[in-house]
Motif scaffolding. Sequence first.
Motif, PDB file in Angstrom:
ATOM      1  N   SER A  15       0.806  -1.316  -0.017  1.00 11.10           N
ATOM      2  CA  SER A  15       0.051  -0.115   0.110  1.00 11.10           C
ATOM      3  C   SER A  15       0.951   1.135  -0.083  1.00 11.10           C
ATOM      4  O   SER A  15       0.459   2.293  -0.863  1.00 11.10           O
ATOM      5  N   HIS A  16       1.812   1.299   0.876  1.00  7.26           N
ATOM      6  CA  HIS A  16       2.597   2.478   1.243  1.00  7.26           C
ATOM      7  C   HIS A  16       4.056   2.404   0.675  1.00  7.26           C
ATOM      8  O   HIS A  16       4.737   1.407   0.525  1.00  7.26           O
ATOM      9  N   ASP A  19       6.184  -0.228   2.437  1.00  5.57           N
ATOM     10  CA  ASP A  19       5.663  -1.671   3.144  1.00  5.57           C
ATOM     11  C   ASP A  19       6.547  -2.621   2.480  1.00  5.57           C
ATOM     12  O   ASP A  19       6.436  -3.822   3.129  1.00  5.57           O
ATOM     13  N   HIS A 117      -3.857  -1.708   3.783  1.00  2.00           N
ATOM     14  CA  HIS A 117      -3.367  -3.182   3.562  1.00  2.00           C
ATOM     15  C   HIS A 117      -4.120  -4.132   3.176  1.00  2.00           C
ATOM     16  O   HIS A 117      -4.130  -5.113   2.139  1.00  2.00           O
TER      17      HIS A 117
HETATM   18 ZN    ZN Z   1       1.301   0.549   4.899  1.00  5.03          ZN
END
Ligand code: ZN
Length: 248
Positions: A15-16, A19, A117
């Motif tokens: 997601s980020h 991650d 997530h």
């Molecule tokens: Zn994340």
Amino acid sequence: MPEDETELDVLGVFSHPDDAELSVAGTLLKLKSQGYRTGVLDVTRGEMGTRGTPEGRAEEAREAARVMGLDIRRNLGQPDGHVWPTEESRRAMVRVIRAHRPKVIFTPHWDDPHPDHANTCRLVREAARLASMRRYDEEAGQAAVQVPAVAHSIYSRLILPSFIVDVSDFVEEKMRAIRAHASQFYRADALEPETRISDKNFLNQIEWRMRYYGSLIGGAAGEAFYVREALNIDDPVALLTRPMNIYS
Ligand SMILES: [Zn+2]
């Protein structure tokens, strides 16, 4: 704009921008050392993060990609904090899967406490299936692909690993890839607000977790994965005579 269509063996979809590093960098580094083509797709630019800016985070992600030796790193540009399996996000994900044709995708588990997530996991599972359907998004002119295998990176003690990858030789490089995201993690001179992950102890805990999973297979460090489907094993003797820990 010419589209990057590098064919990949493995694609991490998280997601980020930090991650993938926190979850599967050891496995990506190991696979790279074995000659596989690896990539990461970040679903958002992490613009909701307490620390750092999207531009700074993109620069950090490029540096971490270099440390991990990735063949590609892309960003899906979905809104941070608002990742959903919508028609638009599914189509965007299918286009990336069809462009790079990964055989295996690493992604979070659906029982992850961060909604982005959990939704990234749903988005990946749906897009992996849709990418194999010839009539889905035909207008993009891409060929359908075989459904890639999906292995979920796990953290929760409630989910038993289907397998653990021994990443004992890649701990330092993994931690270097994580630290490339300098805006997010502990720095004595940081002026931005403290967060859960910028706490000094957070990176220790990431390493201890790797050490714990390593101990379960009798190694120094490991990354754990869950696979929903039954594993099709060709040679159970080779599989079951790998080092193990009977106390795991
Ligand atoms: Zn994340």
